[in-house]
Design a protein around this motif. Structure first.
Motif, PDB file in Angstrom:
ATOM      1  N   MET A  21    -133.032 -35.467   9.292  1.00  9.88           N
ATOM      2  CA  MET A  21    -133.865 -34.900  10.346  1.00  9.88           C
ATOM      3  C   MET A  21    -132.973 -34.448  11.493  1.00  9.88           C
ATOM      4  O   MET A  21    -132.093 -35.200  11.929  1.00  9.88           O
ATOM      5  N   THR A  74    -138.367 -41.155  10.498  1.00 10.14           N
ATOM      6  CA  THR A  74    -137.243 -41.713   9.738  1.00 10.14           C
ATOM      7  C   THR A  74    -137.708 -42.843   8.822  1.00 10.14           C
ATOM      8  O   THR A  74    -137.228 -42.984   7.700  1.00 10.14           O
ATOM      9  N   HIS A  75    -138.671 -43.633   9.296  1.00  9.68           N
ATOM     10  CA  HIS A  75    -139.179 -44.750   8.493  1.00  9.68           C
ATOM     11  C   HIS A  75    -139.910 -44.248   7.252  1.00  9.68           C
ATOM     12  O   HIS A  75    -139.690 -44.766   6.143  1.00  9.68           O
ATOM     13  N   VAL A  78    -139.625 -40.129  16.368  1.00  7.71           N
ATOM     14  CA  VAL A  78    -138.365 -40.330  15.643  1.00  7.71           C
ATOM     15  C   VAL A  78    -138.468 -41.518  14.700  1.00  7.71           C
ATOM     16  O   VAL A  78    -138.131 -41.427  13.504  1.00  7.71           O
ATOM     17  N   GLU A  79    -138.940 -42.646  15.208  1.00 10.20           N
ATOM     18  CA  GLU A  79    -139.005 -43.847  14.374  1.00 10.20           C
ATOM     19  C   GLU A  79    -139.952 -43.685  13.192  1.00 10.20           C
ATOM     20  O   GLU A  79    -139.566 -43.990  12.048  1.00 10.20           O
ATOM     21  N   VAL A 101    -129.864 -46.366  15.821  1.00 14.57           N
ATOM     22  CA  VAL A 101    -129.219 -46.223  14.530  1.00 14.57           C
ATOM     23  C   VAL A 101    -127.713 -46.375  14.719  1.00 14.57           C
ATOM     24  O   VAL A 101    -127.182 -46.079  15.800  1.00 14.57           O
ATOM     25  N   TRP A 152    -135.837 -47.066  19.411  1.00 12.18           N
ATOM     26  CA  TRP A 152    -135.174 -46.638  18.164  1.00 12.18           C
ATOM     27  C   TRP A 152    -133.667 -46.677  18.366  1.00 12.18           C
ATOM     28  O   TRP A 152    -133.163 -46.334  19.426  1.00 12.18           O
ATOM     29  N   GLY A 179    -135.620 -44.164   5.968  1.00 10.42           N
ATOM     30  CA  GLY A 179    -134.474 -44.371   6.851  1.00 10.42           C
ATOM     31  C   GLY A 179    -133.459 -43.251   6.812  1.00 10.42           C
ATOM     32  O   GLY A 179    -132.252 -43.496   6.935  1.00 10.42           O
ATOM     33  N   ILE A 180    -133.921 -42.016   6.659  1.00  7.85           N
ATOM     34  CA  ILE A 180    -132.995 -40.884   6.642  1.00  7.85           C
ATOM     35  C   ILE A 180    -132.270 -40.763   7.982  1.00  7.85           C
ATOM     36  O   ILE A 180    -132.786 -41.186   9.020  1.00  7.85           O
ATOM     37  N   PRO A 181    -131.054 -40.195   7.981  1.00  9.37           N
ATOM     38  CA  PRO A 181    -130.343 -39.995   9.253  1.00  9.37           C
ATOM     39  C   PRO A 181    -131.125 -39.059  10.177  1.00  9.37           C
ATOM     40  O   PRO A 181    -131.720 -38.079   9.726  1.00  9.37           O
ATOM     41  N   ALA A 182    -131.127 -39.389  11.449  1.00 12.19           N
ATOM     42  CA  ALA A 182    -131.755 -38.547  12.461  1.00 12.19           C
ATOM     43  C   ALA A 182    -130.668 -38.043  13.402  1.00 12.19           C
ATOM     44  O   ALA A 182    -130.029 -38.847  14.089  1.00 12.19           O
TER      45      ALA A 182
END
Length: 333
Positions: A52, A285-286, A281-282, A247, A245, A290-293
């Motif tokens: 994302m 990605t969830h 965002v959370e 990462v 959030w 859990g893709i990279p943002a």
């Protein structure tokens, strides 16, 4: 627009993109993105992605490309205080009769301690400490107090607030922060010599990684209601409970973004936090495992976001477009 122009440039020169790109335009970001999770779950197969990319954050400074890896969450509530069923003459009743605005001020004054900490019991439960590489990165970021105060528009006499055991960047990105966003009471221009019978305020607290938003909101509401001054009637309406959030910005996607930003801006990117919240965002990605943002900065400290005369620094906009072109060319998974 930055990404649209980058796509246009790529298609005009190469004829096609080396990656598949989907745009998601979300209109509830300023109100908590309440329906986004359901929308994503319903159309998950059509929205599925490996990475994302979001351009709704700021660069640390003009010309300094920045990747944001942590966001604060948000809890808030409206507290209303009533001491009388109608206003009364301050000369005839003042002294033994507490006005509602004074009672409200007493309640609000309890929220923070003299050294800048939030006074709500157990409010700091779960906070993840800043250690290791993250601590080193924060210490390496450039900071000038005079410049910071100028950027925020501080009056000449204003001093920095908050927990002095932490750097300014830690206070903005990594620590909770309380603010009174507004107060309703009789207007000064329309007041007379009367004791105010009611007053209310909106209290907002930014929360950080490790904190539970529902627990934090409940603790705020309970604290506002406890031990009302002189037995005043206090009611609290819970508001937002937005999740923070964070990462660990390592792996192919973040490395690719850093390379693309360096090519577009002509200097190394820095990794920063954001004191604000981006609610979607959370959940995004969830939902996608859990893709990279990649939160790529475009705003600058002088843009006056959410204020009058909000602006965009055009040279950085141009560099952002160039960086986006390079990002499409990168192997990010």
């Amino acid at each position: 627009l930055m990404h649209l122009f980058a796509l246009e440039a790529y298609l005009k020169t190469s004829g096609k993109l080396p990656v598949n790109v989907r745009f998601l335009i979300e209109g509830e970001e300023e109100t908590g993105s309440e329906h986004l999770g359901e929308f994503v779950r319903r159309y998950k197969d059509r929205l599925k992605a490996d990475v994302m990319v979001l351009t709704d954050t700021a660069n640390l400074d003009l010309g300094l490309p920045s990747l944001t890896y942590r966001l604060r969450g948000l809890v808030d509530a409206i507290v209303e205080v009533r001491t009388l069923d109608h206003p009364v003459h301050s000369g005839m009743w003042g002294g033994p009769t507490l006005d509602a605005l004074s009672a409200l001020n007493k309640i609000l004054a309890r929220l923070t301690t003299a050294d800048g900490k939030i006074a709500i019991p157990d409010f700091y439960e779960g906070i993840q400490p800043v250690v290791g590489l993250e601590k080193e990165r924060l210490r390496a970021l450039p900071f000038e107090e005079k410049k910071f105060l100028k950027e925020v528009g501080a009056v000449e006499s204003l001093q920095l607030a908050g927990e002095r055991d932490f750097s300014v960047y830690e206070r903005i990105w990594c620590r909770p922060a309380c603010a009174i966003l507004g107060i309703d009471a009789p207007q000064v221009a329309k007041t007379s010599n009367q004791i105010v019978e009611w007053a209310r305020a909106k209290v907002s607290i930014r929360i950080v990684s490790g904190m539970d938003p529902e627990k934090s909101r409940q603790r705020l509401c309970d604290f506002l209601k406890q031990d009302p001054p002189c037995g005043a009637q206090v009611t609290v309406k819970p508001g937002t409970a937005g999740r923070p959030w964070k990462v660990d910005p390592v792996g192919p996607a973040y490395e690719a973004a850093a390379r693309a930003l360096k090519k577009g801006f002509g200097r190394d990117a820095v990794f920063i936090g954001c004191g604000g919240s981006i609610p979607f965002v959370e959940p995004l990605t969830h939902e996608f495992g859990g893709i990279p943002a990649l939160l790529i900065g475009l705003e600058d400290p002088f843009c006056n976001a959410h204020g009058e005369n909000e602006s965009l620094y055009l040279p950085d906009w141009q560099k952002g477009m160039e960086s986006a072109v390079w990002l499409f060319s990168e192997r990010i998974v």
